[in-house]
Design an enzyme around this catalytic site. Sequence first.
Site, PDB file in Angstrom:
ATOM      1  N   SER A 121       1.078  -0.944   0.249  1.00 36.08           N
ATOM      2  CA  SER A 121      -0.156  -0.344   0.208  1.00 36.08           C
ATOM      3  C   SER A 121       0.592   1.042  -0.234  1.00 36.08           C
ATOM      4  O   SER A 121       1.893   0.996   0.697  1.00 36.08           O
ATOM      5  CB  SER A 121      -0.840   0.199   1.357  1.00 36.08           C
ATOM      6  OG  SER A 121      -0.981   0.881   1.530  1.00 36.08           O
TER       7      SER A 121
ATOM      8  N   ASP B  93      -1.260  -2.115  -5.733  1.00 35.06           N
ATOM      9  CA  ASP B  93      -2.182  -0.899  -5.811  1.00 35.06           C
ATOM     10  C   ASP B  93      -1.580  -0.016  -6.787  1.00 35.06           C
ATOM     11  O   ASP B  93      -0.318   0.618  -6.979  1.00 35.06           O
ATOM     12  CB  ASP B  93      -1.752  -0.504  -4.865  1.00 35.06           C
ATOM     13  CG  ASP B  93      -3.232   0.915  -4.574  1.00 35.06           C
ATOM     14  OD1 ASP B  93      -4.137   0.623  -5.246  1.00 35.06           O
ATOM     15  OD2 ASP B  93      -3.484   1.642  -3.709  1.00 35.06           O
TER      16      ASP B  93
ATOM     17  N   ASN C 197      -8.658   3.802   2.497  1.00 36.47           N
ATOM     18  CA  ASN C 197      -9.830   3.145   3.045  1.00 36.47           C
ATOM     19  C   ASN C 197      -9.320   1.558   2.812  1.00 36.47           C
ATOM     20  O   ASN C 197      -9.575   0.554   3.469  1.00 36.47           O
ATOM     21  CB  ASN C 197     -10.821   2.961   1.313  1.00 36.47           C
ATOM     22  CG  ASN C 197     -11.304   4.454   1.525  1.00 36.47           C
ATOM     23  OD1 ASN C 197     -12.196   4.728   3.190  1.00 36.47           O
ATOM     24  ND2 ASN C 197     -12.149   4.586   0.485  1.00 36.47           N
ATOM     25  N   GLU C 198      -7.644   1.577   1.906  1.00 37.78           N
ATOM     26  CA  GLU C 198      -6.711   0.390   1.996  1.00 37.78           C
ATOM     27  C   GLU C 198      -6.317  -0.173   3.862  1.00 37.78           C
ATOM     28  O   GLU C 198      -6.603  -1.035   4.518  1.00 37.78           O
ATOM     29  CB  GLU C 198      -5.839   0.208   1.142  1.00 37.78           C
ATOM     30  CG  GLU C 198      -5.741   0.116   0.143  1.00 37.78           C
ATOM     31  CD  GLU C 198      -4.483   0.435  -0.918  1.00 37.78           C
ATOM     32  OE1 GLU C 198      -4.288   0.041  -2.065  1.00 37.78           O
ATOM     33  OE2 GLU C 198      -3.242   0.576  -0.240  1.00 37.78           O
ATOM     34  N   LEU C 199      -5.934   1.304   4.507  1.00 38.98           N
ATOM     35  CA  LEU C 199      -4.829   1.190   5.359  1.00 38.98           C
ATOM     36  C   LEU C 199      -6.218   0.968   6.652  1.00 38.98           C
ATOM     37  O   LEU C 199      -5.905   0.106   7.344  1.00 38.98           O
ATOM     38  CB  LEU C 199      -4.700   2.878   5.825  1.00 38.98           C
ATOM     39  CG  LEU C 199      -3.888   2.993   7.157  1.00 38.98           C
ATOM     40  CD1 LEU C 199      -3.506   1.964   7.300  1.00 38.98           C
ATOM     41  CD2 LEU C 199      -3.693   4.271   7.649  1.00 38.98           C
TER      42      LEU C 199
END
Length: 797
Positions: A17, A45, A84-86
């Site tokens: 990420s 990503d 949002n990934e985190l």
Amino acid sequence: MAASSSKSRKNFGVFVSFRGVDVRHTFISRLYEKLRNKGIYTFKDSEGLEQGDRRGELFDAIKGSRIAVVTFSENYTRSKWCLNELAKIMECQNLGKIIVLPVFYKVSPAEVRLHEKEDGLKGCYQLAVEDMVHGTEMANIWRKALWEGGDLIGEVVREGIIEKVLKILNRVPMEVAKYPTRINSRLEDVRPLLHMTPHVDEVFMIGIHGIGGGGKTTLAKAICNDIADNFDDWCFLQDVRTTDLVLLQKTLLRQLLREPNFSVPSVDLGKHLIKERLCHKTVLVIIGNVDNSDQLDALAGDLDWFGKRSSVIITTRDRHVLVSAPVQHVYEIPLLDRSEAESLFRCHAFHDGQENVKIDDLLIDRFLDYAAGLPLALVVLGAFLIRRKELEWKSTLEKLDKIPEKTINAVLKISFDGLDDQQKEIFLDIACFFKGWKRDQVTKILDSCGFEATIETEVLIERCLVTVEDDNFRMHDLSEVMGKSIVRDEKSTGLPSRIWSDKDFLRVLSDDVVPENYAVKGIVLDLAKKQKKLIKSNTFKFSRRLRLLIIRNAFDPKEPLNFPSELRWLEWPAYSASTMSFGAFSQLVGLDMQRSKIEGTSGEQESDRPIEGGEDEDEEEQEFEELKYVNLSGCKLLKTLPHLSKSSKLQELSLQGCVNLISLDQGIGSLEEIIHLNLSGCRMLSTFPSSLKSKHYRTLNFSGCLKLAQFLDIDEELEFLNELFLDGTAVKELPNSIVNLVAVKLWSMNSCKELSFIPASISSLQKLEVLWLSNCENLEEVQGLPPHPIRVDMDGC
């Protein structure tokens, strides 16, 4: 989002990420290339694909990865996609589903944690979040994720990430169970007890308590697989009841410190060393099958023995042993309910697609009644019944009905009774002697005793009576108890057919107890401390059916012993008598007497009649026709060997460190089945085979044979010989027949002071990778090396 490989693959080693504008063409591109070069399957990503319909694929990739490398950079929080990934990554991390490795790129961990500075100004991360969605629920989720991410111990500089990733991915998960029924729900019960969060610095110790066969070890393995990556190192001591405390302490320290030769002189000093060396390391320690508080006191006496965030897990049948330990929680492992039990039973009884076999549900219910929710009973009964017809199921039930007490031992014996005679013998040998031993070594020993161990042990594995873990034979301790109880209950002579304890050995093999027809088949004594009692020369006199004798650190014979003629495997390291009679070994396959005090050998029979010269000598040679494995390494007083020229089945001969050995049977070179020959350190040896006939050699070691002046002729191509050692020999030159060393990869001739010439034929060795020639003082430059790149060391030439 774009995956690094095809969509069909679901699981990734690493999810990366990052914010592309900051690091895509610098840190991330190098990291991704290094991961790819190491063969690590990586999801990277790509912010050009931020469409909502790909969000599910992105989250699936996160959930399917073992590690997430999160690179916090200056503009990371300016991307909702990154936040949002985190949030998803930290959610999975909090559930113990993923390991997060944070990288702080031109930002500090404190800044990532979103706190206000002392002068009231806010950091760029704080401002970025507030600019996007100030006061919303999503902002709170992002703040929480950033706080947790910033609180992790990570890399401020980007060194060591690859090493950390490899350390985690290279860990081989433990084999839990073929069908781990309800393991996940048990894991969910235990995980909160360990407080696996980045904010908790305490050491946690929990106990897992339950009856034998209830799944304690299975659950402990599953826990280890689930959380081991969160620790610097981990150690699983699977069965501490049967192991010496000092040895357990050594194992613990060696594994957690990665020091294979770590020494522990005593239990008390071991306690001190554990506390001193491990108090700053974050470790996972699992101590299995504890039945004595002394074991816990020696291995995990207090919480401060281990570093912050360490976890200690203890499994035991006896809850009382946990009373004096600093255990914060005890998890009572429940037996399987009816639905779970039926699911596990059916998995084993019908696992190979035999569901079409018509078995009445009432029969299945009765077997479930006998198993009473105990996983071990369900597994063993199910494995026994697979591929059997309904009539055989009914017959098995009839046997169970006749058992007065429906103990787990009796249920397990049903499966044992279904084995054929050879399978029973092998099972009893493993139960009494070989639990925890290397599979290859046990197979070699059992095959030497006339069994087809490779095939038959597979049957035991299929029946779930034996398992294999890390290439070691294992079995549940209740299966071991069942096997040993069968041996102890043998009534034919009133004495057991196998002996594994020193007390039984001393009781059974005394002259006034043993009947002349006593049918002992195997004796294996491997004690933690050598006994002082002496063994007499006729100790084994009446053990005429003895096929297996292994004595390690047990007793100390001061006079030559008479061994029975049917013996197949004899292993007695540090045998202390100065002479040994080989004449009786007409069936011997394996002989291991390394580090013994033997000065010479003789061909004496039990009548003490010497065999020497003429026809009697020929008879002596005939008596070694079954020999395959001989290990006399470290026998420093040994001067002569028995004749082995007729031992046509010989595969391994190790005489390493026999510093006084003078002669070697010339006929050894003509043996055609030999694979390994090790004469290293035989400095007095003056006679060597003139040539080698076997095509099966894999290693040849003549290092330290100071009187070896001429290398052996190689008559034919040796297609399997990988390693050749001639260090320190008196070899002056090599014959042209070295062209037949077609498979050699490592060739070492260091310190060959007389070596002056290496023929150009060495250039034909296409598989040669390493050639050591250091300190060969008389060797000039080597010409004609193989055309492919090889590693050559000629330092000191």
